[in-house]
Write an enzyme that holds these catalytic residues in place. Structure first.
Site, PDB file in Angstrom:
ATOM      1  N   HIS A   1       0.887  -1.225   0.062  1.00 30.30           N
ATOM      2  CA  HIS A   1       0.009   0.018   0.051  1.00 30.30           C
ATOM      3  C   HIS A   1       0.930   1.135   0.152  1.00 30.30           C
ATOM      4  O   HIS A   1       2.041   1.330   0.553  1.00 30.30           O
ATOM      5  CB  HIS A   1      -1.112   0.134   1.173  1.00 30.30           C
ATOM      6  CG  HIS A   1      -2.120   0.988   0.943  1.00 30.30           C
ATOM      7  ND1 HIS A   1      -1.762   2.255   1.190  1.00 30.30           N
ATOM      8  CD2 HIS A   1      -3.199   0.989   0.875  1.00 30.30           C
ATOM      9  CE1 HIS A   1      -2.874   3.142   1.007  1.00 30.30           C
ATOM     10  NE2 HIS A   1      -3.943   2.170   0.841  1.00 30.30           N
TER      11      HIS A   1
ATOM     12  N   GLU B   1      -3.796   1.366  -7.368  1.00 23.90           N
ATOM     13  CA  GLU B   1      -4.210   2.463  -6.487  1.00 23.90           C
ATOM     14  C   GLU B   1      -3.381   3.790  -6.609  1.00 23.90           C
ATOM     15  O   GLU B   1      -2.360   3.937  -5.916  1.00 23.90           O
ATOM     16  CB  GLU B   1      -3.997   1.936  -4.955  1.00 23.90           C
ATOM     17  CG  GLU B   1      -4.868   0.949  -4.493  1.00 23.90           C
ATOM     18  CD  GLU B   1      -5.148   0.894  -3.186  1.00 23.90           C
ATOM     19  OE1 GLU B   1      -6.406   0.875  -2.894  1.00 23.90           O
ATOM     20  OE2 GLU B   1      -4.413   1.285  -2.232  1.00 23.90           O
TER      21      GLU B   1
HETATM   22  P1  PGA Z   1      -9.777   5.474   0.028  1.00 21.39           P
HETATM   23  O1  PGA Z   1      -8.636   4.634  -0.049  1.00 21.39           O
HETATM   24  O2  PGA Z   1     -11.113   4.380  -0.374  1.00 21.39           O
HETATM   25  O3  PGA Z   1     -10.214   6.174   1.349  1.00 21.39           O
HETATM   26  O4  PGA Z   1      -9.754   6.453  -1.164  1.00 21.39           O
HETATM   27  C1  PGA Z   1      -8.108   3.586  -0.599  1.00 21.39           C
HETATM   28  C2  PGA Z   1      -7.142   2.852  -0.154  1.00 21.39           C
HETATM   29  O5  PGA Z   1      -6.414   3.570   0.687  1.00 21.39           O
HETATM   30  O6  PGA Z   1      -6.749   1.794  -0.398  1.00 21.39           O
END
Ligand code: PGA
Length: 234
Positions: free
Chosen positions: A111, A160
């Site tokens: 992440h 992401e």
């Molecule tokens: P969010 O975060 O849905 O709050 O934008 C996504 C993530 O961190 O995976």
């Protein structure tokens, strides 16, 4: 009962999760009480969901949620938000993949918050993927763009983009499609999108090569907002 869609099993003989995958990453936010009531609140809607919900609360709550979902027969799988890069041993504060493998099936690795705040680099992430696989956990490997290195044996990749995380400013469905296509060209991954996913936009992302979403604090902490996403995907 409709037949189970065993799409992931094409990629791995051990996986038989139904698609779409819907991941709730609660990050460092919950109390124990909040975690329990979250599960209670989404249980009914989860029961009628044909895909797979993967709930990722903080480490201390995994065992209690596992007991609850097993005991009550709730249609939720558990994921960890992280894992140690080391094998089990003397590493104060770390949690080994093998220590939670009995209660958790998935683990988020790579992440952008961990890459940035915890300075995890490609080598560390590679080791984490290795530890997860050795313990039988399925990594959900986050990439920030189509060029992010992906370790061997990863099967689930979450695209992401950093600008979309926690901002209410998601990537466009068109660009997600393009990135997913490029990721697919790199390997037979199950591909997720994450970044400001909501009940209103989720359907636009889960098309073609994108087989699920990763929802962070923005719309997964509030059970009603998460149920909205769940219902939109049905
Ligand atoms: P969010 O975060 O849905 O709050 O934008 C996504 C993530 O961190 O995976």
């Amino acid at each position: 009962m409709p037949p189970r869609k065993k799409i992931l099993s094409d990629l791995s003989p051990n996986m038989s999760e139904r698609l779409p995958l819907l991941v709730a990453n609660h990050k460092e936010n919950d109390s124990l009480e909040e975690v329990i009531s979250w599960v209670d609140e989404i249980a009914e809607s989860a029961q009628r969901f044909d895909g797979t919900i993967i709930f990722c609360p903080s480490y201390p709550f995994l065992a209690v949620v596992y007991q609850k979902i097993s005991h009550d027969g709730i249609n939720i799988k558990l994921g960890s938000q992280d894992i140690s890069r080391f094998e089990r041993g003397n590493h104060t504060g770390e949690v080994a993949a093998s220590q939670i493998a009995d209660i958790v099936k998935f683990v988020i690795i790579g992440h952008s918050e961990r890459r940035t705040l915890l300075k995890e680099d490609d080598d560390v992430l590679k080791e984490k993927v290795k530890r997860a696989k050795e313990a039988g956990l399925e990594p959900i490997f986050c990439v920030q763009n189509e060029q992010t290195p992906i370790p061997d044996n990863v099967e689930i990749v979450a695209y992401e983009p950093v600008f979309a995380i926690g901002t209410g400013n998601p990537d466009t469905p068109e660009n997600v499609k393009v990135v997913a296509q490029k990721l697919r060209a790199r390997g037979q991954y199950t591909i997720l999108y994450g970044g400001s996913v909501s009940a209103e936009n989720v359907k636009s992302f889960v098309v073609d090569n994108v087989q699920g979403v990763l929802v962070g604090a923005t719309n997964s902490l509030d059970p009603q907002k998460f149920i909205g996403i769940l219902e939109a995907l049905k």
